[in-house]
Write an enzyme that holds these catalytic residues in place. Structure first.
Site, PDB file in Angstrom:
ATOM      1  CG  ASP A 167      -8.139  -4.411  -2.695  1.00 42.33           C
ATOM      2  OD1 ASP A 167      -7.714  -3.554  -3.194  1.00 42.33           O
ATOM      3  OD2 ASP A 167     -10.136  -4.010  -2.898  1.00 42.33           O
TER       4      ASP A 167
ATOM      5  CG  HIS B  58      -2.041   0.812   1.449  1.00 43.04           C
ATOM      6  ND1 HIS B  58      -2.117   2.310   1.325  1.00 43.04           N
ATOM      7  CD2 HIS B  58      -3.472   0.668   0.417  1.00 43.04           C
ATOM      8  CE1 HIS B  58      -3.381   2.063   1.608  1.00 43.04           C
ATOM      9  NE2 HIS B  58      -3.813   2.361   0.768  1.00 43.04           N
TER      10      HIS B  58
HETATM   11  C1  SDX Z   1      -6.014   0.076  -2.763  1.00 50.10           C
HETATM   12  O1  SDX Z   1      -4.726   4.284  -2.143  1.00 50.10           O
HETATM   13  C2  SDX Z   1      -5.672   3.761  -1.617  1.00 50.10           C
HETATM   14  O2  SDX Z   1      -5.940   4.279  -0.286  1.00 50.10           O
HETATM   15  C3  SDX Z   1      -6.034   2.451  -2.154  1.00 50.10           C
HETATM   16  C4  SDX Z   1      -6.808   2.261  -1.243  1.00 50.10           C
HETATM   17  C5  SDX Z   1      -8.389   2.890  -1.114  1.00 50.10           C
HETATM   18  O3  SDX Z   1      -9.150   1.875  -0.089  1.00 50.10           O
HETATM   19  O4  SDX Z   1      -8.637   3.457  -1.819  1.00 50.10           O
HETATM   20  O5  SDX Z   1      -6.563   1.930  -0.024  1.00 50.10           O
HETATM   21  C6  SDX Z   1      -7.174   0.545  -2.363  1.00 50.10           C
HETATM   22  O6  SDX Z   1      -5.763   0.428  -3.894  1.00 50.10           O
HETATM   23  C7  SDX Z   1      -5.388  -0.847  -2.019  1.00 50.10           C
HETATM   24  C8  SDX Z   1      -4.482  -1.123  -3.249  1.00 50.10           C
HETATM   25  C9  SDX Z   1      -4.440  -2.463  -3.779  1.00 50.10           C
HETATM   26  N1  SDX Z   1      -3.669  -2.978  -4.816  1.00 50.10           N
HETATM   27  C10 SDX Z   1      -2.924  -3.894  -4.705  1.00 50.10           C
HETATM   28  O7  SDX Z   1      -2.888  -4.850  -4.125  1.00 50.10           O
HETATM   29  C11 SDX Z   1      -1.583  -4.259  -5.778  1.00 50.10           C
HETATM   30  C12 SDX Z   1      -0.613  -4.671  -5.441  1.00 50.10           C
HETATM   31  N2  SDX Z   1      -0.093  -4.120  -4.866  1.00 50.10           N
HETATM   32  C13 SDX Z   1       1.013  -3.077  -5.510  1.00 50.10           C
HETATM   33  O8  SDX Z   1       1.065  -3.495  -6.570  1.00 50.10           O
HETATM   34  C14 SDX Z   1       2.043  -1.286  -4.983  1.00 50.10           C
HETATM   35  O9  SDX Z   1       1.734  -1.900  -3.135  1.00 50.10           O
HETATM   36  C15 SDX Z   1       0.331  -0.297  -4.622  1.00 50.10           C
HETATM   37  C16 SDX Z   1       0.291  -0.546  -5.730  1.00 50.10           C
HETATM   38  C17 SDX Z   1      -0.743  -0.970  -3.641  1.00 50.10           C
HETATM   39  C18 SDX Z   1       1.185   0.202  -3.677  1.00 50.10           C
HETATM   40  O10 SDX Z   1       2.886   0.849  -4.898  1.00 50.10           O
HETATM   41  P1  SDX Z   1       3.162   1.875  -4.349  1.00 50.10           P
HETATM   42  O11 SDX Z   1       3.234   2.409  -3.078  1.00 50.10           O
HETATM   43  O12 SDX Z   1       4.218   2.897  -5.010  1.00 50.10           O
HETATM   44  O13 SDX Z   1       5.101   1.273  -3.934  1.00 50.10           O
HETATM   45  P2  SDX Z   1       6.047   0.480  -4.881  1.00 50.10           P
HETATM   46  O14 SDX Z   1       4.537   0.411  -6.657  1.00 50.10           O
HETATM   47  O15 SDX Z   1       6.864   1.437  -5.247  1.00 50.10           O
HETATM   48  O16 SDX Z   1       6.581  -1.139  -4.594  1.00 50.10           O
HETATM   49  C19 SDX Z   1       7.787  -0.725  -3.045  1.00 50.10           C
HETATM   50  C20 SDX Z   1       8.408  -1.789  -3.946  1.00 50.10           C
HETATM   51  C21 SDX Z   1       8.503  -2.076  -5.134  1.00 50.10           C
HETATM   52  O17 SDX Z   1       9.872  -2.655  -4.840  1.00 50.10           O
HETATM   53  P3  SDX Z   1      11.197  -2.138  -5.117  1.00 50.10           P
HETATM   54  O18 SDX Z   1      11.516  -1.224  -6.342  1.00 50.10           O
HETATM   55  O19 SDX Z   1      11.843  -1.153  -4.371  1.00 50.10           O
HETATM   56  O20 SDX Z   1      12.736  -3.097  -5.047  1.00 50.10           O
HETATM   57  O21 SDX Z   1       7.888  -2.508  -2.730  1.00 50.10           O
HETATM   58  C22 SDX Z   1       7.587  -3.756  -4.295  1.00 50.10           C
HETATM   59  C23 SDX Z   1       7.673  -3.039  -5.609  1.00 50.10           C
HETATM   60  O22 SDX Z   1       7.859  -3.657  -6.489  1.00 50.10           O
HETATM   61  N3  SDX Z   1       5.674  -4.041  -3.951  1.00 50.10           N
HETATM   62  C24 SDX Z   1       5.049  -5.235  -4.441  1.00 50.10           C
HETATM   63  C25 SDX Z   1       3.922  -5.153  -3.866  1.00 50.10           C
HETATM   64  N4  SDX Z   1       3.721  -4.363  -3.928  1.00 50.10           N
HETATM   65  C26 SDX Z   1       4.727  -3.869  -3.989  1.00 50.10           C
HETATM   66  N5  SDX Z   1       5.884  -6.806  -4.896  1.00 50.10           N
HETATM   67  C27 SDX Z   1       5.521  -7.488  -4.688  1.00 50.10           C
HETATM   68  N6  SDX Z   1       4.128  -7.745  -5.076  1.00 50.10           N
HETATM   69  C28 SDX Z   1       3.375  -6.651  -4.101  1.00 50.10           C
HETATM   70  N7  SDX Z   1       1.813  -6.509  -4.113  1.00 50.10           N
END
Ligand code: SDX
Length: 436
Positions: A371, A313
């Site tokens: 989720d 998140h």
């Molecule tokens: C919702 O914003 C909100 O409040 C949203 C929400 C709401 O109620 O409105 O809470 C609802 O959208 C919840 C989130 C749902 N999405 C997912 O579950 C999809 C999977 N999660 C991600 O794609 C990610 O965690 C986000 C999009 C939620 C957050 O992304 P960020 O903050 O831009 O973080 P990032 O993608 O830069 O990740 C940071 C690191 C990265 O690794 P490095 O480049 O540092 O090595 O963490 C890794 C990412 O690759 N990473 C994951 C991951 N999420 C982040 N690796 C594996 N699996 C994951 N799910």
């Protein structure tokens, strides 16, 4: 906003004049550095794609503490609201800032109940879609189409008009989502029934048929109501920011909410619950528990492009409090339906257990978000996977409306118009096609 005694000073190494920037404090949470005069005084923009360090507004509605894993709606912890209130009470709170007393609640519930029908013409929009259209494509269309019925009765700058639009949207979303579902399975639409609760009415519109009486299961009714509460609002997330930016042009609330529905559809946002359930079904099909380790290795391999959907998140760097409550709801519903041994639930718990002990996730502070479990409980209730995000949109509508109303109600608000760092071609002349 309370001015802080501390000021920020911006100085430049090339001797350009430095600048003092005021800092403001909120009730709780990070202070903000006010950069509104920055461009005027320095000719420079700030640069923050994805808005990781940017506050787009000041708000009184929802507060999230990502480190503590805390979520407050108008100051009330989500755990208390999910336990002591129902969804319409929570809607009243988000819209009005205070929880209703009994007579205020009765009046509000009465208004919502009496707006649950949609214009009969709405059903003809459905006929334009293929039966197998994604429900979010249908819902984006239907919510936008509400503008066609109410656009002329919605002066966005009239607070009374905004209140009526809010009631209409909260009341009609369940009816529209249920219509999208019934259309996809070729069953007749079911009209709302005013003697049912908000969630009970939705269950009946989804699963009743003209052939027999439908009895609402109170455990499922309560579980769905809690799912709606958990999804109601969440500060300035992507879809809420979309609604604010769209609404800032002065467009009608139905069009702004339709923009929010479209944004929520994405798998990185509200579409994650559908993506998470599909991920669990994929692992199950690969061999289930015996394949979890192999799957997790893929997730940790950057080149795989595989993410653990429902994990991570932007704000929560601790457990999403909604995920805990959702897991509890999962337990209740699966027990009620005799599905305690649901293999996908066992798989999800195994994935969570591995992730919470694995350095890759611990280092990146990745925890289950709202989720991760919501799809399992919705699937158990009988909601088809492609409809999960539409349920999320149904619940989030009240948050979008409250945030839009707060913005429009702020005399200082302006149309949102971000700038950019231009890195494209400098000015050049068009050459005749013969010499290109
Ligand atoms: C919702 O914003 C909100 O409040 C949203 C929400 C709401 O109620 O409105 O809470 C609802 O959208 C919840 C989130 C749902 N999405 C997912 O579950 C999809 C999977 N999660 C991600 O794609 C990610 O965690 C986000 C999009 C939620 C957050 O992304 P960020 O903050 O831009 O973080 P990032 O993608 O830069 O990740 C940071 C690191 C990265 O690794 P490095 O480049 O540092 O090595 O963490 C890794 C990412 O690759 N990473 C994951 C991951 N999420 C982040 N690796 C594996 N699996 C994951 N799910």
């Amino acid at each position: 906003m309370t001015p802080s005694d501390v000021k920020a000073t911006l100085s430049f190494s090339d001797g350009s004049p430095s600048m003092e920037l005021p800092i403001y404090k909120g009730t709780v949470g990070p202070d903000v550095i006010d950069i509104r005069k920055l461009y005027g005084q320095t000719g420079k923009f700030t640069y923050d794609p994805g808005f990781l360090s940017t506050a787009s507004c000041n708000s009184t509605i929802t507060y999230i503490d990502g480190d503590k894993g805390e979520l407050l709606y108008r100051g009330y912890p989500i755990e208390q609201l999910a336990t002591n209130c129902d969804f319409l009470e929570t809607c009243y709170l988000l819209l009005n800032g205070e929880l209703p007393n009994q007579s205020q609640k009765d009046e509000f519930v009465g208004r919502v109940t009496n707006h649950t029908m949609v214009n009969e013409q709405m059903q003809f929009f459905l006929r334009g879609f293929r039966r197998d259209a994604h429900p979010m494509a249908v819902l984006t269309g239907l919510v936008g189409a509400l503008s066609a019925f109410y656009h002329d009765s919605t002066d966005i700058n009239n607070p009374e008009h905004r209140k009526i639009a809010a009631i209409r949207l909260i009341a009609k979303m369940p009816t529209l989502v249920a219509m999208a579902y019934k259309y996809s399975i070729g069953q007749p639409f079911v009209y709302p029934k005013n003697d049912l609760s908000y969630s009970g009415n939705f269950l009946r519109m989804m699963f009743a048929t003209p052939c027999e009486e439908y009895k609402v299961n109170p455990v499922l009714e309560r579980a769905l109501d809690r799912i709606f509460i958990l999804h109601a609002d969440h500060e300035q997330n992507a879809s809420t920011s979309t609604v604010r930016l769209c609404g800032s042009s002065g467009t009608n609330p139905f069009a702004a909410i339709a923009a929010g529905v479209a944004c929520l559809w994405g798998p990185a946002h509200g579409g994650a619950n559908e993506a998470c359930l599909n991920m669990l079904e994929e692992i199950q099909a690969m061999g289930g528990m015996s394949k979890v380790g192999e799957f997790m290795e893929k997730v940790k391999d950057k080149n795989s492009g595989v993410r653990l959907m429902g994990f991570g998140h932007r704000v929560y760097k601790n457990y999403d409090p909604r995920a805990k409550l959702m897991q509890e709801t999962c337990n209740e519903v699966l027990a009620e339906l005799g599905l305690e041994n649901d293999p996908l639930f066992a798989l999800a718990k195994k994935l969570e257990q591995i992730a919470l002990e694995d350095d890759y996730f611990v280092q990146r502070k990745l925890y289950p978000n709202v989720d991760f479990y919501s799809g399992i409980v919705q699937r158990a209730i009988g909601i088809p996977v492609p409809l999960f995000t539409a349920i999320f949109a149904l619940a989030r509508t009240v948050g979008w409306i409250a945030q839009l109303d707060e913005m429009i109600g702020d005399p200082e608000y302006k149309i949102g118009r971000p700038r950019q760092l231009f890195v494209g071609a400098a000015k050049r002349d068009v050459a005749p096609i013969a010499s290109r």
